[in-house]
Design a protein around this motif. Structure first.
Motif, PDB file in Angstrom:
ATOM      1  N   ARG A  30      -2.370   2.069  -3.747  1.00 30.49           N
ATOM      2  CA  ARG A  30      -2.500   3.542  -3.726  1.00 30.49           C
ATOM      3  C   ARG A  30      -3.383   3.996  -2.574  1.00 30.49           C
ATOM      4  O   ARG A  30      -3.050   4.935  -1.851  1.00 30.49           O
ATOM      5  N   ILE A  31      -4.518   3.337  -2.395  1.00 33.20           N
ATOM      6  CA  ILE A  31      -5.438   3.711  -1.316  1.00 33.20           C
ATOM      7  C   ILE A  31      -4.772   3.525   0.037  1.00 33.20           C
ATOM      8  O   ILE A  31      -4.787   4.421   0.884  1.00 33.20           O
ATOM      9  N   ASN A  32      -4.181   2.362   0.256  1.00 26.93           N
ATOM     10  CA  ASN A  32      -3.551   2.086   1.549  1.00 26.93           C
ATOM     11  C   ASN A  32      -2.365   2.996   1.825  1.00 26.93           C
ATOM     12  O   ASN A  32      -2.149   3.401   2.961  1.00 26.93           O
ATOM     13  N   SER A  33      -1.590   3.343   0.794  1.00 24.55           N
ATOM     14  CA  SER A  33      -0.435   4.210   1.029  1.00 24.55           C
ATOM     15  C   SER A  33      -0.870   5.621   1.432  1.00 24.55           C
ATOM     16  O   SER A  33      -0.185   6.292   2.193  1.00 24.55           O
ATOM     17  N   LYS A  34      -2.034   6.053   0.967  1.00 23.38           N
ATOM     18  CA  LYS A  34      -2.536   7.382   1.341  1.00 23.38           C
ATOM     19  C   LYS A  34      -3.105   7.402   2.757  1.00 23.38           C
ATOM     20  O   LYS A  34      -3.057   8.422   3.426  1.00 23.38           O
ATOM     21  N   LEU A  35      -3.650   6.278   3.203  1.00 19.13           N
ATOM     22  CA  LEU A  35      -4.374   6.253   4.470  1.00 19.13           C
ATOM     23  C   LEU A  35      -3.655   5.516   5.596  1.00 19.13           C
ATOM     24  O   LEU A  35      -4.136   5.490   6.722  1.00 19.13           O
ATOM     25  N   GLY A  42      -3.531   0.264   6.547  1.00 18.27           N
ATOM     26  CA  GLY A  42      -4.454   0.803   5.554  1.00 18.27           C
ATOM     27  C   GLY A  42      -5.787   0.101   5.632  1.00 18.27           C
ATOM     28  O   GLY A  42      -5.899  -1.000   6.176  1.00 18.27           O
TER      29      GLY A  42
END
Length: 138
Positions: A30-35, A42
């Motif tokens: 989730r974190i990497n997909s947002k950033l 990511g």
């Protein structure tokens, strides 16, 4: 771009460890997909260690590369991870920054660590942000 490493030891299979590993993998995704961008996968690198003999070498290499160690247990005995990080950074001649839970058993032993209460998320975030800015300046 900065990268943040996390690791999980998967030596125990099944039960709570499998559940926690799945949750951790989901959070990292989730974190990497947002950033993430086209040229940047990511900021979080998730490494799952399945071979005990490789874990020590991989951990030493990650410590040597990491500008900041975040160690935030909510209950702990004498945690030696921050000491291992300091030794690894010293071996490569690099400055070490430690963001450490005040609940860690070694908190009083590491005078230069930035101590935080892991439940105080706003202070946690602001202290981590300060350490990141300091690391970028070096």
């Amino acid at each position: 771009h900065r990268r943040y490493n996390t690791r999980a030891s998967t030596l125990r299979s099944g039960g709570i460890f499998s559940t926690l590993e799945r949750q951790l993998h989901s959070m990292v995704t989730r974190i990497n997909s947002k950033l993430a961008t086209i040229d940047f996968e990511g900021p979080v690198q998730y490494l799952s260690v399945t071979q005990p003999e490789a874990e020590e070498t991989m951990l030493a290499a990650m410590f040597a590369l990491a500008d900041i160690l975040v160690c935030t247990p909510i209950r702990d005995g004498m945690n030696v991870v921050p000491f291992e990080y300091l030794v690894a950074r010293d071996e490569v001649g690099r400055v070490a920054s430690v963001l450490l839970s005040e609940f860690a058993g070694c908190a009083r032993s590491l005078g230069g660590a930035s101590l935080i209460n892991p439940w105080d998320t706003s202070r946690f975030a602001s202290t981590l942000h300060k350490l990141i800015k300091r690391a970028r300046a070096k």
